[in-house]
Scaffold this motif. Sequence first.
Motif, PDB file in Angstrom:
ATOM      1  N   VAL A 118     -37.057  -1.802 -30.771  1.00 40.81           N
ATOM      2  CA  VAL A 118     -36.868  -0.841 -29.678  1.00 40.81           C
ATOM      3  C   VAL A 118     -36.915  -1.565 -28.331  1.00 40.81           C
ATOM      4  CG1 VAL A 118     -37.828   1.187 -28.515  1.00 40.81           C
ATOM      5  CG2 VAL A 118     -37.834   1.068 -31.019  1.00 40.81           C
ATOM      6  N   LEU A 119     -37.874  -2.473 -28.198  1.00 35.75           N
ATOM      7  CA  LEU A 119     -38.037  -3.202 -26.940  1.00 35.75           C
ATOM      8  C   LEU A 119     -36.861  -4.144 -26.675  1.00 35.75           C
ATOM      9  CD1 LEU A 119     -41.839  -3.922 -27.303  1.00 35.75           C
ATOM     10  CD2 LEU A 119     -40.778  -2.406 -25.631  1.00 35.75           C
ATOM     11  N   PHE A 120     -36.329  -4.765 -27.719  1.00 34.50           N
ATOM     12  CA  PHE A 120     -35.147  -5.604 -27.538  1.00 34.50           C
ATOM     13  C   PHE A 120     -33.925  -4.758 -27.165  1.00 34.50           C
ATOM     14  CE2 PHE A 120     -37.014  -9.343 -29.907  1.00 34.50           C
ATOM     15  CZ  PHE A 120     -36.852 -10.221 -28.857  1.00 34.50           C
ATOM     16  N   PHE A 179     -33.924  -8.709 -40.162  1.00 32.97           N
ATOM     17  CA  PHE A 179     -33.340  -7.384 -40.369  1.00 32.97           C
ATOM     18  C   PHE A 179     -33.941  -6.352 -39.431  1.00 32.97           C
ATOM     19  CE2 PHE A 179     -34.240  -3.240 -42.359  1.00 32.97           C
ATOM     20  CZ  PHE A 179     -32.964  -2.711 -42.327  1.00 32.97           C
ATOM     21  N   ILE A 180     -35.250  -6.243 -39.419  1.00 30.67           N
ATOM     22  CA  ILE A 180     -35.903  -5.198 -38.634  1.00 30.67           C
ATOM     23  C   ILE A 180     -35.662  -5.398 -37.145  1.00 30.67           C
ATOM     24  CG2 ILE A 180     -38.106  -4.087 -38.079  1.00 30.67           C
ATOM     25  CD1 ILE A 180     -39.081  -4.843 -40.859  1.00 30.67           C
ATOM     26  N   THR A 181     -35.730  -6.651 -36.693  1.00 34.96           N
ATOM     27  CA  THR A 181     -35.456  -6.936 -35.283  1.00 34.96           C
ATOM     28  C   THR A 181     -34.042  -6.511 -34.918  1.00 34.96           C
ATOM     29  OG1 THR A 181     -36.986  -8.811 -35.273  1.00 34.96           O
ATOM     30  CG2 THR A 181     -35.340  -8.736 -33.527  1.00 34.96           C
ATOM     31  N   ALA A 182     -33.084  -6.745 -35.843  1.00 34.34           N
ATOM     32  CA  ALA A 182     -31.677  -6.434 -35.568  1.00 34.34           C
ATOM     33  C   ALA A 182     -31.358  -4.951 -35.678  1.00 34.34           C
ATOM     34  CB  ALA A 182     -30.775  -7.239 -36.507  1.00 34.34           C
ATOM     35  N   LEU A 183     -32.357  -4.111 -35.929  1.00 34.13           N
ATOM     36  CA  LEU A 183     -32.119  -2.664 -35.927  1.00 34.13           C
ATOM     37  C   LEU A 183     -31.751  -2.149 -34.544  1.00 34.13           C
ATOM     38  CD1 LEU A 183     -34.808  -1.213 -38.366  1.00 34.13           C
ATOM     39  CD2 LEU A 183     -32.331  -1.203 -38.643  1.00 34.13           C
ATOM     40  N   TYR A 184     -31.779  -3.036 -33.551  1.00 29.81           N
ATOM     41  CA  TYR A 184     -31.311  -2.619 -32.233  1.00 29.81           C
ATOM     42  C   TYR A 184     -29.848  -2.208 -32.265  1.00 29.81           C
ATOM     43  CZ  TYR A 184     -30.058  -7.636 -32.083  1.00 29.81           C
ATOM     44  OH  TYR A 184     -29.590  -8.894 -32.377  1.00 29.81           O
ATOM     45  N   ILE A 185     -29.108  -2.565 -33.337  1.00 31.04           N
ATOM     46  CA  ILE A 185     -27.715  -2.131 -33.423  1.00 31.04           C
ATOM     47  C   ILE A 185     -27.627  -0.608 -33.509  1.00 31.04           C
ATOM     48  CG2 ILE A 185     -26.930  -4.251 -34.518  1.00 31.04           C
ATOM     49  CD1 ILE A 185     -26.624  -2.642 -37.117  1.00 31.04           C
ATOM     50  N   VAL A 186     -28.661   0.027 -34.062  1.00 31.32           N
ATOM     51  CA  VAL A 186     -28.715   1.483 -34.128  1.00 31.32           C
ATOM     52  C   VAL A 186     -29.361   2.054 -32.869  1.00 31.32           C
ATOM     53  CG1 VAL A 186     -29.593   3.463 -35.423  1.00 31.32           C
ATOM     54  CG2 VAL A 186     -28.848   1.412 -36.641  1.00 31.32           C
ATOM     55  N   ILE A 187     -30.402   1.368 -32.396  1.00 32.45           N
ATOM     56  CA  ILE A 187     -31.196   1.885 -31.282  1.00 32.45           C
ATOM     57  C   ILE A 187     -30.439   1.806 -29.955  1.00 32.45           C
ATOM     58  CG2 ILE A 187     -33.370   1.622 -30.018  1.00 32.45           C
ATOM     59  CD1 ILE A 187     -34.523   0.370 -32.614  1.00 32.45           C
ATOM     60  N   VAL A 188     -29.675   0.724 -29.735  1.00 33.07           N
ATOM     61  CA  VAL A 188     -28.947   0.565 -28.471  1.00 33.07           C
ATOM     62  C   VAL A 188     -27.996   1.730 -28.195  1.00 33.07           C
ATOM     63  CG1 VAL A 188     -27.178  -0.802 -27.288  1.00 33.07           C
ATOM     64  CG2 VAL A 188     -29.191  -1.925 -28.245  1.00 33.07           C
TER      65      VAL A 188
END
Length: 304
Positions: A169-171, A111-120
């Motif tokens: 964030v880094l991903f 879940f936390i890793t996939a927060l890139y959906i918001v960050i991207v």
Amino acid sequence: MSKKFYGNLLLFLTAFIWGTSFVAQVLGGQSSIGPFTFNFSRNMVAGFFLLIIVIPFLSNRDKKANNGVAPAKGDQKTLLLGGISCGLALFFAMTFQQIGIMESTAGKAGFITALYIVIVPLLGVFIGKRVTLKMWACVVIAAIGMYLLSFKSGFDIGKGDILLLICAVLFSVHILVIDHFSPKVDGVKMSCIQFFVAGFFSLVLALVRENVVFANILESAIPILYVGILSSGIGYTLQIVAQKDTDPTVASLILSLESVFAAISGAIYLHERMTPRELLGCAIMMAAIVYAQVPEKRKLGKLN
């Protein structure tokens, strides 16, 4: 069928591979080798796996495409710059992920890793990327689904979760770097370079901070080979190839399905049971991804 469809299909496959690899990463984190040694091993496996594939037929393909002429020097510079940039972003993201996952569960890490959906899309705004209202709605819906999927109650954040948030964030940076370079260079070659770059820096940290013992690496051979060949070698390469024809926000939405596959594989192999709340989260996420694929009606008088 369109290139966009095939690109999105490859991203779905990538999400599946990444999601199931969280189990292998958890097992790797529980082994006798440190996180930097684990990341060095997986990146070297991925790099050599691609190198074995790249050398036999990509060189011949390039010669045929260029009528026997070697690629332009400028293209080689762009390829090298892209590979190094992706490799550095991947190295830092993997480092924070592997350390963080040692203090978290497979589902929560997904879940936390996939927060890139918001960050991207947030980062994309700062570099001139246009994000439609529909895409923002899909991002919010998917984030809600991921919350239901991964958090049993409340919003408990520990040390490992903070590291995984930095990893997200880094991903996101990694996705945007790929978006910039992938249309300009050979995706498989750039992926191969990024693994050797990430592996080199992982080795440096492993030698400084850990006791690198080859026998211990062999004991963790199964999770290393799984993550190295499937998650890295195939998964990240598919991501680079697929993103050539896909918007980065749409790509991040599809890739976020890794959290669904992480939860499912964690339930199957690590006995992390899925509740009705988690199943609802999976369904909401899937709905957001499907909605994102529905084409929007273009306004009259606009060419783009």
